[in-house]
Design an enzyme around this catalytic site. Sequence first.
Site, mmCIF file in Angstrom:
data_model
loop_
_atom_site.group_PDB
_atom_site.id
_atom_site.type_symbol
_atom_site.label_atom_id
_atom_site.label_comp_id
_atom_site.label_asym_id
_atom_site.label_seq_id
_atom_site.Cartn_x
_atom_site.Cartn_y
_atom_site.Cartn_z
ATOM 1 N N ASN A 22 9.111 -6.608 9.665
ATOM 2 C CA ASN A 22 7.869 -5.945 9.263
ATOM 3 C C ASN A 22 6.752 -6.277 10.265
ATOM 4 O OD1 ASN A 22 5.696 -4.769 7.973
ATOM 5 N ND2 ASN A 22 6.250 -5.571 5.938
ATOM 6 N N TYR A 70 -1.348 -10.123 9.428
ATOM 7 C CA TYR A 70 -1.546 -11.527 9.051
ATOM 8 C C TYR A 70 -2.059 -12.348 10.237
ATOM 9 C CZ TYR A 70 1.055 -10.355 4.809
ATOM 10 O OH TYR A 70 1.466 -9.782 3.635
ATOM 11 N N ILE A 98 0.869 -1.180 0.000
ATOM 12 C CA ILE A 98 0.000 0.000 0.000
ATOM 13 C C ILE A 98 0.904 1.228 0.000
ATOM 14 C CG2 ILE A 98 -1.744 1.273 1.320
ATOM 15 C CD1 ILE A 98 -2.426 -1.509 2.612
ATOM 16 N N GLU A 115 5.851 -15.236 2.611
ATOM 17 C CA GLU A 115 7.041 -14.900 3.366
ATOM 18 C C GLU A 115 6.931 -13.419 3.726
ATOM 19 O OE1 GLU A 115 7.491 -16.345 0.219
ATOM 20 O OE2 GLU A 115 7.807 -18.356 0.999
#
Length: 151
Positions: A113, A120, A76, A108
């Site tokens: 991050n 997730y 994004i 992955e």
Amino acid sequence: MVKITTIIDADISHVDAIYKIERDSFIDPWEKTSIKKEISLNKLARYRVLLDDERVIGFYGIWLVLDECHIMNIAILKKERSKGNGSIMLEDLIRIARENGAKEISLEVSTKNLNAIKLYEKFGFKIISTRENYYRKENADAYNMQLIFKE
């Protein structure tokens, strides 16, 4: 004026916008020619773009292979992050995977991050392994994450 956010299948006209987001998001971005090939030639790939009115603000690419879905990339624009756009795209991605017969989704993600990992996990993905030095240019390991659909 009310902004309208939609997700549509990407085509060649979206390559420049996708490449801009890719460069803005990753230390080692995909080349523009690779993105173009994924969209126009790869029969296993499905790319979708998130539009804010007519402007591309995000995208994702997946490979659908038999009953598996693998997230190739998802990103994004920096100034459009932390507004729920990642959740919008991930909900769409999961729906597309299920509609195409996937029983699981894998990906992955850099261990650095943390925002992506939290997103997730919010959707039920689990860390199943770590790949050392997977992202060499950023000197980072990767988590291999997976979401298995319940029957």
